[in-house]
Design an enzyme around this catalytic site. Structure first.
Site, mmCIF file in Angstrom:
data_model
loop_
_atom_site.group_PDB
_atom_site.id
_atom_site.type_symbol
_atom_site.label_atom_id
_atom_site.label_comp_id
_atom_site.label_asym_id
_atom_site.label_seq_id
_atom_site.Cartn_x
_atom_site.Cartn_y
_atom_site.Cartn_z
ATOM 1 N N ASP A 1 5.804 0.055 -24.354
ATOM 2 C CA ASP A 1 6.185 -0.213 -22.976
ATOM 3 C C ASP A 1 5.342 0.634 -22.038
ATOM 4 O O ASP A 1 4.604 1.519 -22.487
ATOM 5 C CB ASP A 1 7.688 0.006 -22.736
ATOM 6 C CG ASP A 1 8.185 1.373 -23.152
ATOM 7 O OD1 ASP A 1 7.363 2.230 -23.534
ATOM 8 O OD2 ASP A 1 9.403 1.610 -23.089
ATOM 9 N N TYR B 1 3.874 3.347 -19.228
ATOM 10 C CA TYR B 1 4.135 4.761 -18.953
ATOM 11 C C TYR B 1 5.293 4.862 -17.961
ATOM 12 O O TYR B 1 5.419 4.042 -17.041
ATOM 13 C CB TYR B 1 2.903 5.425 -18.343
ATOM 14 C CG TYR B 1 1.698 5.491 -19.261
ATOM 15 C CD1 TYR B 1 1.756 6.136 -20.492
ATOM 16 C CD2 TYR B 1 0.488 4.915 -18.882
ATOM 17 C CE1 TYR B 1 0.648 6.200 -21.320
ATOM 18 C CE2 TYR B 1 -0.629 4.977 -19.703
ATOM 19 C CZ TYR B 1 -0.545 5.628 -20.920
ATOM 20 O OH TYR B 1 -1.641 5.692 -21.732
ATOM 21 N N PHE C 1 -1.593 1.355 -21.975
ATOM 22 C CA PHE C 1 -2.316 2.605 -22.246
ATOM 23 C C PHE C 1 -3.232 3.051 -21.106
ATOM 24 O O PHE C 1 -3.793 4.133 -21.161
ATOM 25 C CB PHE C 1 -3.114 2.529 -23.557
ATOM 26 C CG PHE C 1 -2.257 2.290 -24.760
ATOM 27 C CD1 PHE C 1 -1.470 3.309 -25.278
ATOM 28 C CD2 PHE C 1 -2.206 1.047 -25.369
ATOM 29 C CE1 PHE C 1 -0.649 3.087 -26.383
ATOM 30 C CE2 PHE C 1 -1.393 0.807 -26.470
ATOM 31 C CZ PHE C 1 -0.619 1.842 -26.979
ATOM 32 N N HIS D 1 1.330 4.670 -33.884
ATOM 33 C CA HIS D 1 1.112 4.730 -32.433
ATOM 34 C C HIS D 1 0.268 5.962 -32.109
ATOM 35 O O HIS D 1 0.360 6.981 -32.790
ATOM 36 C CB HIS D 1 2.467 4.816 -31.729
ATOM 37 C CG HIS D 1 2.422 4.553 -30.262
ATOM 38 N ND1 HIS D 1 2.083 5.541 -29.348
ATOM 39 C CD2 HIS D 1 2.671 3.432 -29.536
ATOM 40 C CE1 HIS D 1 2.127 5.018 -28.128
ATOM 41 N NE2 HIS D 1 2.480 3.750 -28.210
#
Length: 226
Positions: free
Chosen positions: A67, A69, A80, A193
């Protein structure tokens, strides 16, 4: 959802999902949350930025995260990525470390990944909004129907593509998309991740950038200038 501009080509691909009960419920829920004074990232008008920068037919690589930031000023609709002038978050810093190790590309002075998106990298999260300060807060609220449809639309196209799935949320999505779960046309790369909490469990050393380019080149789709 009405305030978000969806390009015509993506709207065609996503129309069934956008008309579905989950998307309608999501729209009502988001309006209620904002009406109650909840701060939601990214701001209205930028939540579908990934679709605006990368047309479906142009997608060569899908990078899938969890999801957006959840800090102020960070999320701008690309997984990202952060706008120019915003400090590089830890997950992106780790992505840059792997990029250096994998391809010898030095860390940029910014965290804006629009130059990837404009080359055909769909920077997509499983959920496209989040409440300020609360990671994962908009999971299972309806975004998944839309982002599932987006991934499926790319996977169903004739051109081979690379799907880079970072983290359990992204990997779980692939299991529900037959074209990915049993793909012999696309390259599906799975790893931990890039978050500092998990990057050392298989993200570092996974070499996604060079592997993606090798596959694209072998299938006549050029390479990404990471």
């Amino acid at each position: 959802m009405q305030s978000e501009q969806i390009p015509v080509d993506w709207r065609t691909a996503l129309e069934p999902a956008l008309r579905g009960a989950e998307a309608r419920a999501l729209g009502h829920w988001l309006r209620a949350e904002e009406g109650a004074g909840k701060l939601i990232y990214p701001p209205r008008g930028s939540r579908l930025r990934a679709f605006q920068l990368t047309a479906p037919a142009a997608v060569k690589v899908v990078i899938l995260g969890q999801d957006p930031y959840h800090g102020p000023g960070q999320a701008h609709g690309l997984a990202f990525s952060v706008p120019n002038g915003v400090s590089v978050p830890p997950s992106l810093a780790n992505i840059y470390k792997e990029l250096l190790s994998d391809c010898g590309i030095a860390r940029p002075e910014h965290g804006n990944l629009e130059h990837w998106a404009r080359q055909g990298v769909l920077l997509l999260n499983t959920s496209l909004t989040v409440e300020a300060g609360k990671a994962g807060s908009h999971a299972k609220k309806g975004w998944e129907a839309i982002t599932d449809a987006a991934v499926a639309a790319v996977a169903a196209q004739g051109e081979p593509a690379v799907f880079i799935l970072w983290g359990k949320h992204a990997q779980a999505k692939a299991a529900h998309i037959p074209e990915l779960a049993n793909s012999d046309r696309h390259l599906v790369l799975k790893s931990a991740h890039p978050s500092p909490l998990s990057a050392y469990r298989g993200f570092f050393g996974s070499r996604p950038f060079s592997r993606a380019n090798a596959f694209l080149s072998a299938h006549g789709r050029g390479v990404i200038a990471w």
